[in-house]
Design an enzyme around this catalytic site. Structure first.
Site, PDB file in Angstrom:
ATOM      1  N   ARG A  39       0.857  -1.192   0.000  1.00 13.40           N
ATOM      2  CA  ARG A  39       0.000   0.000   0.000  1.00 13.40           C
ATOM      3  C   ARG A  39       0.888   1.235   0.000  1.00 13.40           C
ATOM      4  NH1 ARG A  39      -2.390   3.469   3.925  1.00 13.40           N
ATOM      5  NH2 ARG A  39      -4.548   4.047   3.460  1.00 13.40           N
ATOM      6  N   SER A 108     -12.659  -3.333  -2.195  1.00 14.98           N
ATOM      7  CA  SER A 108     -13.092  -2.755  -0.924  1.00 14.98           C
ATOM      8  C   SER A 108     -14.547  -2.307  -0.969  1.00 14.98           C
ATOM      9  CB  SER A 108     -12.217  -1.551  -0.559  1.00 14.98           C
ATOM     10  OG  SER A 108     -10.938  -1.954  -0.162  1.00 14.98           O
ATOM     11  N   LYS A 137      -6.500   5.898   7.307  1.00 19.50           N
ATOM     12  CA  LYS A 137      -6.999   6.730   6.218  1.00 19.50           C
ATOM     13  C   LYS A 137      -7.259   8.144   6.711  1.00 19.50           C
ATOM     14  CE  LYS A 137      -9.116   3.487   2.992  1.00 19.50           C
ATOM     15  NZ  LYS A 137     -10.322   3.219   2.176  1.00 19.50           N
TER      16      LYS A 137
END
Length: 206
Positions: A39, A108, A137
């Site tokens: 990521r 997701s 996030k």
């Protein structure tokens, strides 16, 4: 591609760990990781490609699948095993056409409606979350909670299901008991970089 979700699904993050993706991948695999997702939200395409290539070398040495977060182009360029897509990324059907039938594609979702829609897409698994509040996030979606996870599991009893968001060693068992096949973990594995392999082993024991 036939892809079996591991119980613990680790995701790298260089901002949290301070380590390269290759270093994180090596430490996670040393702790028993059976898949690793890369990521990266801050690097340009060229730098991300280099980082993913280095991580893929490590993963290949150990026979561990490597999944790229968001970026189908990087997945294609480096020859990774698959991609994990978000709601605002390339749609799974387009990604499947580009990556072919053997690539792993995850997707997701953040509520029951999205999860039900995703079940009809050409994906290998879907993720649901955030299960708990998360700081990973900048603008997280509303918390789904364990009851939301249970609702998705009831509606979709067959699809492989990854729970994500705020999962720690203290709540991981409750997430599995609520119906997740796998739990994606970021901060709880990476916040102590020198203990990544040990933290991975601890999650697997739990």
């Amino acid at each position: 591609m036939s892809f079996e979700l591991p119980l613990i699904y680790p995701i790298t993050d260089s901002n949290i760990s301070g380590l390269t993706h290759a270093e994180q991948t090596a430490r996670l695999i040393n702790g028993g990781a059976e898949v690793v997702q890369i990521r990266e939200k801050n690097l340009g395409a060229g730098e991300f490609c280099e980082a993913a290539t280095a991580a893929l070398v490590v993963a290949r040495e150990h026979g561990v699948p490597l999944i790229i977060n968001d970026r189908v182009d990087i997945t294609l360029l480096v020859g990774a095993d698959g991609v994990h897509l978000g709601q605002d990324d390339l749609p799974p059907d387009a990604a499947r056409r580009l990556l072919g039938p053997f690539a792993v594609i995850g997707y997701s979702t953040h509520n029951l409606e999205q999860a039900v829609a995703a079940a009809a897409m050409p994906i290998n698994y879907l993720a649901i979350g955030p299960i708990f509040p998360t700081g990973t996030k900048a603008n997280p979606d509303p918390v789904v909670g364990l009851e939301g996870l249970r609702a998705v599991r009831r509606a979709l009893p067959q699809i492989p299901l990854v729970a994500i968001g705020g999962i720690t060693s203290k709540n991981v068992r409750s997430v599995i008991q609520a119906g997740a096949d796998s739990v994606a973990v970021i901060s709880a594995l990476l916040r102590e970089p020198d203990r990544i392999d040990e933290s991975m082993r601890e999650f697997k024991r739990l």
